[in-house]
Design an enzyme around this catalytic site. Sequence first.
Site, PDB file in Angstrom:
ATOM      1  N   ASN A   8       0.911  -1.197  -0.106  1.00  0.00           N
ATOM      2  CA  ASN A   8       0.076   0.005   0.164  1.00  0.00           C
ATOM      3  C   ASN A   8       0.818   1.091   0.087  1.00  0.00           C
ATOM      4  O   ASN A   8       1.335   1.661   0.968  1.00  0.00           O
ATOM      5  CB  ASN A   8      -0.832  -0.077   1.276  1.00  0.00           C
ATOM      6  CG  ASN A   8      -1.912   1.257   1.193  1.00  0.00           C
ATOM      7  OD1 ASN A   8      -1.801   2.251   0.240  1.00  0.00           O
ATOM      8  ND2 ASN A   8      -2.740   0.920   2.284  1.00  0.00           N
ATOM      9  N   ARG A  19      -2.781  -2.184  -3.091  1.00  0.00           N
ATOM     10  CA  ARG A  19      -3.940  -1.343  -3.224  1.00  0.00           C
ATOM     11  C   ARG A  19      -3.930  -0.132  -4.068  1.00  0.00           C
ATOM     12  O   ARG A  19      -2.973   0.677  -4.306  1.00  0.00           O
ATOM     13  CB  ARG A  19      -4.094  -0.880  -1.953  1.00  0.00           C
ATOM     14  CG  ARG A  19      -5.142  -0.025  -1.742  1.00  0.00           C
ATOM     15  CD  ARG A  19      -5.320   0.595  -0.325  1.00  0.00           C
ATOM     16  NE  ARG A  19      -6.299   1.558  -0.295  1.00  0.00           N
ATOM     17  CZ  ARG A  19      -6.539   2.783   0.462  1.00  0.00           C
ATOM     18  NH1 ARG A  19      -5.573   2.835   1.405  1.00  0.00           N
ATOM     19  NH2 ARG A  19      -7.544   3.388   0.575  1.00  0.00           N
ATOM     20  N   HIS A  22     -12.645   3.243  -0.471  1.00  0.00           N
ATOM     21  CA  HIS A  22     -12.508   2.570   0.639  1.00  0.00           C
ATOM     22  C   HIS A  22     -12.902   1.390   0.348  1.00  0.00           C
ATOM     23  O   HIS A  22     -13.557   0.502   1.405  1.00  0.00           O
ATOM     24  CB  HIS A  22     -13.189   3.288   1.946  1.00  0.00           C
ATOM     25  CG  HIS A  22     -12.187   4.594   2.274  1.00  0.00           C
ATOM     26  ND1 HIS A  22     -12.734   5.535   2.994  1.00  0.00           N
ATOM     27  CD2 HIS A  22     -10.833   4.624   2.525  1.00  0.00           C
ATOM     28  CE1 HIS A  22     -11.978   6.571   3.168  1.00  0.00           C
ATOM     29  NE2 HIS A  22     -10.691   5.811   3.169  1.00  0.00           N
ATOM     30  N   ARG A  68      -8.710  16.933   3.826  1.00  0.00           N
ATOM     31  CA  ARG A  68      -9.763  16.969   2.548  1.00  0.00           C
ATOM     32  C   ARG A  68     -11.025  17.618   3.225  1.00  0.00           C
ATOM     33  O   ARG A  68     -11.260  17.400   4.233  1.00  0.00           O
ATOM     34  CB  ARG A  68      -9.773  15.798   1.891  1.00  0.00           C
ATOM     35  CG  ARG A  68      -8.430  15.577   1.199  1.00  0.00           C
ATOM     36  CD  ARG A  68      -8.581  13.899   0.752  1.00  0.00           C
ATOM     37  NE  ARG A  68      -7.997  13.173   1.385  1.00  0.00           N
ATOM     38  CZ  ARG A  68      -8.103  11.723   1.281  1.00  0.00           C
ATOM     39  NH1 ARG A  68      -9.101  11.106   0.310  1.00  0.00           N
ATOM     40  NH2 ARG A  68      -7.598  10.747   2.104  1.00  0.00           N
ATOM     41  N   GLU A 107      -7.641  -4.023   5.138  1.00  0.00           N
ATOM     42  CA  GLU A 107      -7.613  -3.840   3.680  1.00  0.00           C
ATOM     43  C   GLU A 107      -6.519  -4.638   3.079  1.00  0.00           C
ATOM     44  O   GLU A 107      -6.560  -5.273   1.939  1.00  0.00           O
ATOM     45  CB  GLU A 107      -7.372  -2.450   3.466  1.00  0.00           C
ATOM     46  CG  GLU A 107      -8.429  -1.847   3.640  1.00  0.00           C
ATOM     47  CD  GLU A 107      -8.031  -0.148   3.784  1.00  0.00           C
ATOM     48  OE1 GLU A 107      -7.382   0.010   4.764  1.00  0.00           O
ATOM     49  OE2 GLU A 107      -8.533   0.630   3.319  1.00  0.00           O
TER      50      GLU A 107
END
Length: 403
Positions: free
Chosen positions: A14, A95, A183, A243, A380
Amino acid sequence: MTQTRSVPLLLTINAGSSSLKFALYEAAEPLADACFRGAIRQIGDAPYFDLLQSPDGAATSWKIDASTPEEAIAELMAWLGRHPYHPVILAAGHRVVHGGSTFDKPVLLNRKILQQLESLSPLAPLHMPHNLAGVKSLWQHLPDLPQVACFDTAFHWHMPPVEHEFAIPRSWRDLGIQRYGFHGLSYEYIAQVLPEYLGQKADGRIIVAHLGSGASLCALHRRRSIATTMSFTPLDGIPMATRPGQLDPGALLYLRQQGFDDKTISQGLNHESGLLGLSGISGDIRSLLTHSDPTAQLAVKYFVHHTHRAIGSLAAALGGLDALIFTAGIGENSAFIRQQLCEKGAWLGLELDPKANEQGQGRISPGHSIPSVWVIPTNEELMVARHTLHLTQELLLEQGTPT
Ligand code: ADP
């Protein structure tokens, strides 16, 4: 003594802007927990190798030289090369944040697909260039290594058209401007493990709140995504560390009229907004929660308020709510934020067992209350490893060399 692992390993990567997280799994069904896990952190700024887990012992870290993702991969390869276990890598899984309107599931990478993915970089400038740099530099070290891209958008592919589309001109939609959602690897993992926690109710109306430095929520029905808060890029939805979340596009037109160029606007939206922008102190909720400064308090209130609004909106999309799941850094660790959100959501029937909330594992609502509320850690990288194993097995079968 030199040891060799008999089972080849899957490497998951990742790759982000300042860190490269990795894990190694034995490539055998069913996948067990990772045998190695770690990260190269602070790339370009006092970088270090952080080994969090290995078969023979304790976590350890050491300083390295790595000012780019390419140098981070080189460090990882060098470490693997000198490791006494002589790990053999069967395949790597990455990912990859954006799969655009082409990739609805994980894909075995080749140079052509890599080029297609590079054209999507402007849609996720915080993530995509780093994700893809990881793929390219791994091929420089291991040119024949099968590499798999696992997309954060893919899980949302089957959302209904009223969720997928924006109400904009056809010619704009033809450019691929639509709600993709992100996600997805986290939500896919949660959807897979939900029955272990909820039994048959796992197929009901569920909201998963993935609250990390990037944050979004997803409405699941029959364990599939039917709505989510992020949309065309990972900027939309609820406020995040840096963000803004949902923002009137008119504000961007106004900034353009005021002479702001694209680069400055992108920098502001991706790196200077959200909790950091509001507080002027930090994008890290943990840090803001320790500040008495009114701007820090406003940022936390804003995060809770807008996350609560998103829960209401997704409950409306589902036509009710059977369970709320908290996951990711804030969702798994902040009893305070969970308590604030459930207190505000009392109108939906949300209720907490304060002791269970403090412990922060499994069910955190009283046994009688509906919707039930849960903390479920996400994983993940395990999702990436599962997809990588399946695609690699298919490839080896095609080549006539089954594992
Ligand atoms: P990402 O993967 O998007 O970088 P994570 O899921 O790792 O994010 O979450 C990171 C965030 O989790 C941090 O910014 C921090 O605010 C939050 N966090 C971690 N631990 C705690 C805690 N104990 N209390 C509050 N927030 C926490």
